[in-house]
Write a protein that holds these residues in place. Structure first.
Motif, PDB file in Angstrom:
ATOM      1  N   THR A   1     -69.629  -0.231   4.425  1.00  0.00           N
ATOM      2  CA  THR A   1     -70.528  -0.384   5.811  1.00  0.00           C
ATOM      3  C   THR A   1     -69.786  -0.295   6.989  1.00  0.00           C
ATOM      4  O   THR A   1     -68.116  -0.268   6.915  1.00  0.00           O
ATOM      5  N   ASP A   2     -70.267  -0.251   8.004  1.00  0.00           N
ATOM      6  CA  ASP A   2     -69.471   0.306   9.406  1.00  0.00           C
ATOM      7  C   ASP A   2     -69.275  -1.021   9.972  1.00  0.00           C
ATOM      8  O   ASP A   2     -68.583  -1.084  10.982  1.00  0.00           O
ATOM      9  N   LEU A   3     -69.836  -2.322   9.704  1.00  0.00           N
ATOM     10  CA  LEU A   3     -69.580  -3.372  10.377  1.00  0.00           C
ATOM     11  C   LEU A   3     -68.835  -4.337   9.625  1.00  0.00           C
ATOM     12  O   LEU A   3     -68.354  -5.184  10.114  1.00  0.00           O
ATOM     13  N   GLY A   4     -68.988  -4.237   8.418  1.00  0.00           N
ATOM     14  CA  GLY A   4     -68.190  -5.515   7.491  1.00  0.00           C
ATOM     15  C   GLY A   4     -69.109  -6.518   7.092  1.00  0.00           C
ATOM     16  O   GLY A   4     -68.853  -7.110   6.065  1.00  0.00           O
ATOM     17  N   HIS A   5     -69.880  -6.959   7.819  1.00  0.00           N
ATOM     18  CA  HIS A   5     -70.788  -8.052   7.964  1.00  0.00           C
ATOM     19  C   HIS A   5     -72.122  -7.512   7.471  1.00  0.00           C
ATOM     20  O   HIS A   5     -72.892  -6.870   8.162  1.00  0.00           O
ATOM     21  N   ALA A   6     -72.549  -7.382   6.220  1.00  0.00           N
ATOM     22  CA  ALA A   6     -73.640  -7.137   5.567  1.00  0.00           C
ATOM     23  C   ALA A   6     -73.849  -7.704   4.282  1.00  0.00           C
ATOM     24  O   ALA A   6     -73.357  -8.418   3.681  1.00  0.00           O
ATOM     25  N   ASP A   7     -75.173  -7.648   3.721  1.00  0.00           N
ATOM     26  CA  ASP A   7     -75.892  -8.146   2.562  1.00  0.00           C
ATOM     27  C   ASP A   7     -76.224  -6.798   1.804  1.00  0.00           C
ATOM     28  O   ASP A   7     -76.673  -5.803   2.081  1.00  0.00           O
ATOM     29  N   VAL A   8     -75.904  -7.062   0.653  1.00  0.00           N
ATOM     30  CA  VAL A   8     -76.180  -5.977  -0.676  1.00  0.00           C
ATOM     31  C   VAL A   8     -77.416  -6.642  -1.545  1.00  0.00           C
ATOM     32  O   VAL A   8     -77.073  -7.898  -2.007  1.00  0.00           O
ATOM     33  N   TYR A   9     -78.534  -6.251  -1.330  1.00  0.00           N
ATOM     34  CA  TYR A   9     -79.716  -6.777  -2.301  1.00  0.00           C
ATOM     35  C   TYR A   9     -79.967  -5.741  -3.144  1.00  0.00           C
ATOM     36  O   TYR A   9     -80.250  -4.545  -2.968  1.00  0.00           O
ATOM     37  N   VAL A  10     -80.149  -6.100  -4.704  1.00  0.00           N
ATOM     38  CA  VAL A  10     -80.451  -5.353  -5.607  1.00  0.00           C
ATOM     39  C   VAL A  10     -81.650  -5.836  -6.539  1.00  0.00           C
ATOM     40  O   VAL A  10     -81.837  -6.965  -6.671  1.00  0.00           O
ATOM     41  N   ARG A  11     -82.569  -5.008  -6.702  1.00  0.00           N
ATOM     42  CA  ARG A  11     -83.866  -5.533  -7.394  1.00  0.00           C
ATOM     43  C   ARG A  11     -84.086  -4.436  -8.575  1.00  0.00           C
ATOM     44  O   ARG A  11     -84.019  -3.374  -8.588  1.00  0.00           O
ATOM     45  N   LEU A  12     -84.245  -5.041  -9.915  1.00  0.00           N
ATOM     46  CA  LEU A  12     -84.929  -4.434 -10.936  1.00  0.00           C
ATOM     47  C   LEU A  12     -86.364  -4.239 -11.112  1.00  0.00           C
ATOM     48  O   LEU A  12     -86.993  -5.459 -10.830  1.00  0.00           O
ATOM     49  N   CYS A  13     -86.977  -2.955 -11.082  1.00  0.00           N
ATOM     50  CA  CYS A  13     -88.256  -3.061 -11.216  1.00  0.00           C
ATOM     51  C   CYS A  13     -88.825  -2.336 -12.588  1.00  0.00           C
ATOM     52  O   CYS A  13     -88.097  -1.481 -13.136  1.00  0.00           O
ATOM     53  N   ASP A  14     -90.068  -2.409 -12.910  1.00  0.00           N
ATOM     54  CA  ASP A  14     -90.607  -1.842 -14.001  1.00  0.00           C
ATOM     55  C   ASP A  14     -91.908  -1.090 -13.382  1.00  0.00           C
ATOM     56  O   ASP A  14     -92.748  -1.378 -12.634  1.00  0.00           O
ATOM     57  N   VAL A  15     -91.554   0.306 -13.642  1.00  0.00           N
ATOM     58  CA  VAL A  15     -92.519   1.202 -13.002  1.00  0.00           C
ATOM     59  C   VAL A  15     -93.582   1.763 -14.162  1.00  0.00           C
ATOM     60  O   VAL A  15     -93.101   2.265 -15.328  1.00  0.00           O
ATOM     61  N   ASP A  16     -94.875   1.520 -14.373  1.00  0.00           N
ATOM     62  CA  ASP A  16     -95.890   1.835 -15.156  1.00  0.00           C
ATOM     63  C   ASP A  16     -96.107   3.310 -15.188  1.00  0.00           C
ATOM     64  O   ASP A  16     -95.746   3.984 -14.419  1.00  0.00           O
ATOM     65  N   ARG A  17     -97.112   3.585 -15.906  1.00  0.00           N
ATOM     66  CA  ARG A  17     -97.418   4.975 -16.453  1.00  0.00           C
ATOM     67  C   ARG A  17     -98.074   5.351 -15.143  1.00  0.00           C
ATOM     68  O   ARG A  17     -98.076   6.787 -14.998  1.00  0.00           O
ATOM     69  N   ASP A  18     -98.640   4.581 -14.136  1.00  0.00           N
ATOM     70  CA  ASP A  18     -99.408   4.961 -13.179  1.00  0.00           C
ATOM     71  C   ASP A  18     -98.756   5.129 -11.945  1.00  0.00           C
ATOM     72  O   ASP A  18     -98.904   5.552 -10.793  1.00  0.00           O
ATOM     73  N   GLY A  19     -97.323   4.784 -12.032  1.00  0.00           N
ATOM     74  CA  GLY A  19     -96.268   4.840 -11.078  1.00  0.00           C
ATOM     75  C   GLY A  19     -95.963   3.768 -10.354  1.00  0.00           C
ATOM     76  O   GLY A  19     -95.322   3.551  -9.303  1.00  0.00           O
ATOM     77  N   VAL A  20     -96.921   2.670 -10.582  1.00  0.00           N
ATOM     78  CA  VAL A  20     -96.718   1.336  -9.921  1.00  0.00           C
ATOM     79  C   VAL A  20     -95.561   0.647 -10.301  1.00  0.00           C
ATOM     80  O   VAL A  20     -95.120   0.513 -11.398  1.00  0.00           O
ATOM     81  N   SER A  21     -94.816   0.084  -9.089  1.00  0.00           N
ATOM     82  CA  SER A  21     -93.557  -0.474  -9.267  1.00  0.00           C
ATOM     83  C   SER A  21     -93.643  -2.007  -8.994  1.00  0.00           C
ATOM     84  O   SER A  21     -94.057  -2.285  -8.025  1.00  0.00           O
ATOM     85  N   ARG A  22     -93.261  -2.887  -9.919  1.00  0.00           N
ATOM     86  CA  ARG A  22     -93.209  -4.058  -9.977  1.00  0.00           C
ATOM     87  C   ARG A  22     -91.836  -4.708 -10.311  1.00  0.00           C
ATOM     88  O   ARG A  22     -91.180  -4.438 -11.480  1.00  0.00           O
ATOM     89  N   ASN A  23     -91.455  -5.875  -9.489  1.00  0.00           N
ATOM     90  CA  ASN A  23     -90.101  -6.548  -9.556  1.00  0.00           C
ATOM     91  C   ASN A  23     -90.173  -7.288 -10.538  1.00  0.00           C
ATOM     92  O   ASN A  23     -90.967  -7.955 -11.016  1.00  0.00           O
ATOM     93  N   VAL A  24     -88.933  -7.080 -11.366  1.00  0.00           N
ATOM     94  CA  VAL A  24     -88.722  -8.091 -12.658  1.00  0.00           C
ATOM     95  C   VAL A  24     -87.711  -9.078 -12.038  1.00  0.00           C
ATOM     96  O   VAL A  24     -87.762 -10.431 -12.691  1.00  0.00           O
ATOM     97  N   THR A  25     -86.369  -8.836 -11.451  1.00  0.00           N
ATOM     98  CA  THR A  25     -85.525  -9.717 -11.244  1.00  0.00           C
ATOM     99  C   THR A  25     -84.699  -9.287 -10.151  1.00  0.00           C
ATOM    100  O   THR A  25     -84.658  -7.981  -9.846  1.00  0.00           O
ATOM    101  N   ASP A  26     -84.169  -9.880  -9.262  1.00  0.00           N
ATOM    102  CA  ASP A  26     -83.302  -9.381  -8.283  1.00  0.00           C
ATOM    103  C   ASP A  26     -82.142 -10.487  -7.829  1.00  0.00           C
ATOM    104  O   ASP A  26     -82.087 -11.567  -8.380  1.00  0.00           O
ATOM    105  N   GLY A  27     -81.272  -9.978  -6.911  1.00  0.00           N
ATOM    106  CA  GLY A  27     -80.283 -10.757  -6.425  1.00  0.00           C
ATOM    107  C   GLY A  27     -79.612 -10.212  -5.415  1.00  0.00           C
ATOM    108  O   GLY A  27     -80.008  -9.207  -4.881  1.00  0.00           O
ATOM    109  N   ILE A  28     -78.623 -10.863  -4.565  1.00  0.00           N
ATOM    110  CA  ILE A  28     -77.988 -10.533  -3.282  1.00  0.00           C
ATOM    111  C   ILE A  28     -76.717 -11.230  -3.112  1.00  0.00           C
ATOM    112  O   ILE A  28     -76.366 -12.255  -3.904  1.00  0.00           O
ATOM    113  N   LEU A  29     -75.981 -10.298  -2.358  1.00  0.00           N
ATOM    114  CA  LEU A  29     -74.598 -10.881  -1.982  1.00  0.00           C
ATOM    115  C   LEU A  29     -74.430 -10.603  -0.734  1.00  0.00           C
ATOM    116  O   LEU A  29     -74.458  -9.670   0.010  1.00  0.00           O
TER     117      LEU A  29
END
Length: 544
Positions: A430-458
């Motif tokens: 990052t260009d500032l050093g002060h930042a958050d990294v957010y990661v989310r795992l999703c399930d994309v169904d056959r119709d293309g809809v993405s739904r969250n399963v779990t996530d975390g931040i640092l």
């Protein structure tokens, strides 16, 4: 009529039918504390002769409110003498309500007082959910002789990791709870209030965040002042509320209930494992619920009544089950295990160019980039929230934003069961050093809809973690554990962003303490995924 309603309630809750006369209720017992403060309690006594064991419930939400009466009435109708106490500074009890500050001293004094009463045979147990679970952890490891049983629902031995997950203030949950406790003794405060809900949400978006209490309910709330003022690294202000160090010493039988979308699930499963590793025999039930979801009440009551009856009345029927019982989402089935986590295979899915996700690592590819702007923070969608639209939600809109990177796998050829702890390794500059990294795992169904399963931040700060010679930081992001079946034909998707607001307080990019921060700077992110920087998510794949 009352008997008929009680029988209907037992049937709805899946409880055995309670027989005999209604419990006798004695209100406003005065329980003295060592500093002279008096706390009020109600006793619900089933029709028994002579002294009997006591189930203690300590609550900040009012011993006489609907929920307090519900648990005490049902417990006592099923033969469990129950005492419900309003904690310090709430609903008539003396002193000031400073959440988490005096629960150990007050709880131990209450236990001593109960054991001295002629209607108590000296045996005590405790029960309850959320903060009511914290009041148990504040007593159980320190009481001698020990409690007979502890029933711990959607709670943990410490709450600080839920205040500041990954080092980031959990703004939505903290403002929501502060507004709740700040107005809970007002008339009709226990009922849904859409106007107040809108005020809370506007308050979360205001700056500085330390003023959200006044913005939400028109007056300061001491808890929000405390939680915002002590959000920086190295602050040991909340040490009085952290009982992790004594979890493994607990000799009291423990039963737990939680949900995959509960804000305390990571900490509660850590407690469970600490007890199991110490040779204790805890048990836990994990359902498809968020914190306090009405659908969980039936299981919660069944669990606690059965466990208390086993340890206070000798009815061991409810103990004949596996230590771990969990709901596998996507498969819509319950599974039993002897341990947590179940045996699984750690399987890496790598972030790849062109928004792909897969087994291979590309050798030499440029990083993906985006800019996070605290003036227009990346919005949160669903997840483990106390209020609002929690759990799984459609992520389509947020994934279309330019400040969210999306990496999607190929359609699955077979069902994929993910069961256990999930983690991500993200190589970021990052260009500032002060930042958050957010990661989310999703399930994309056959119709293309993405739904969250779990996530975390640092939360990243200059030097924490240390950057390499090229300025790239390796961010190890812990996602909440999950139990989830990705169906054949579905696709896994990983989001990477610089935040999820207002669930997590925005990162201003300045390093200014979160309580007072107002101004902010946009932050440019580079997410690397080459051979030298193999960014990935690691999944516990269960093959049964």
């Amino acid at each position: 009529m009352e008997v008929v309603l009680d029988r209907i309630a037992d049937r709805v809750l899946g409880l055995p039918r309670a027989e005999g006369p209604a419990p006798e209720v004695t209100k406003d017992l005065r329980v003295p504390m060592p500093d002279g403060v008096v706390l009020l309690a109600d006793r619900y006594a089933p029709p028994v002769t002579g002294p009997a064991p006591v189930v203690l419930i300590r609550t900040p939400y009012g011993k006489g409110t609907a929920l307090g009466k519900l648990f005490a009435t049902i417990f006592s109708r099923h033969g469990l003498q129950t005492v419900v106490q309003s904690t310090r500074g709430t609903f008539g009890s003396g002193g000031e309500f400073r959440p988490f500050h005096t629960e150990r001293e007050d709880g131990l004094a209450t236990a001593e007082w109960l054991r001295a009463q002629p209607w108590c045979d000296g045996r005590l147990a405790m029960a309850g959910a959320s903060y009511l679970g914290h009041t148990q952890w504040a007593v159980g490891p320190y009481l001698d002789p020990p409690l007979e049983a502890m029933c711990l629902a959607v709670t943990a031995s410490e709450f600080v990791s839920a205040f500041y997950p990954g080092g980031v203030l959990a703004a939505d949950n903290m403002v929501s709870w502060s507004a709740q406790i700040g107005r809970q003794e007002l008339p009709l405060a226990q009922f849904p209030n859409p106007v107040q809900t809108r005020r809370n949400r506007r308050a979360m978006a205001g700056l500085p965040i330390a003023g959200a209490d006044v913005a939400a309910i028109g007056k300061p709330v001491r808890f929000l002042q405390d939680v915002t003022a002590h959000a920086e690294p190295g602050d040991d202000y909340w040490a009085m509320s952290d009982h992790r160090a004594v979890v493994s010493t607990l000799d009291t039988p423990v039963s737990m209930v939680t949900g995959w979308y509960d804000l305390f699930i990571t900490a509660q499963l850590r407690d469970f494992r600490a007890l199991a590793d110490a040779g204790k025999s805890p048990r836990i039930t994990i359902g498809p619920w968020s914190h306090g979801e009405p659908a969980s009440i039936r299981t919660l009551l069944q669990d606690q009544i059965g466990f208390l009856a086993a340890h206070l009345d000798g009815d061991r029927t409810q103990l004949r089950r596996s230590p771990v019982r969990l709901f596998l989402q996507g498969a819509n089935t319950w599974l039993d295990f002897d341990q947590w986590p179940p045996e699984s295979t750690a399987t890496d899915a790598h972030l790849r160019p062109l928004g792909r996700l897969g087994d291979a690592v590309d050798r030499d590819t440029p990083p993906d980039t985006f800019t996070y702007d605290p003036a227009d923070p990346t919005p949160a969608v669903g997840g483990p929230l106390l209020t609002g639209k929690a759990k799984q939600r459609d992520n389509t809109a947020v994934e279309a934003r330019p400040d969210v990177l999306v990496f999607t796998g190929e359609p699955l050829e077979h069902d994929l069961d993910v069961l256990g702890d999930v983690g991500a390794t993200v190589h970021v500059r990052t260009d500032l050093g002060h930042a958050d990294v957010y990661v989310r795992l999703c399930d994309v169904d056959r119709d293309g809809v993405s739904r969250n399963v779990t996530d975390g931040i640092l939360r990243l700060r200059p030097g924490a973690p240390e950057a390499g010679a090229d300025g790239v930081v390796t961010a190890e992001v812990a996602l909440d554990p999950t139990g989830y079946r990705f169906r054949r034909g579905h696709r896994l998707r990983v989001q990477v962003a610089g935040g999820a607001f207002p669930r997590f307080a925005r990162n201003h990019g300045t390093g200014e303490p979160v309580a007072a921060a107002v101004d902010g700077k946009p932050c440019r992110f580079e997410i690397f995924h080459d051979a030298a920087h193999p960014s990935k998510i690691t999944l516990p794949v269960f093959t049964g």
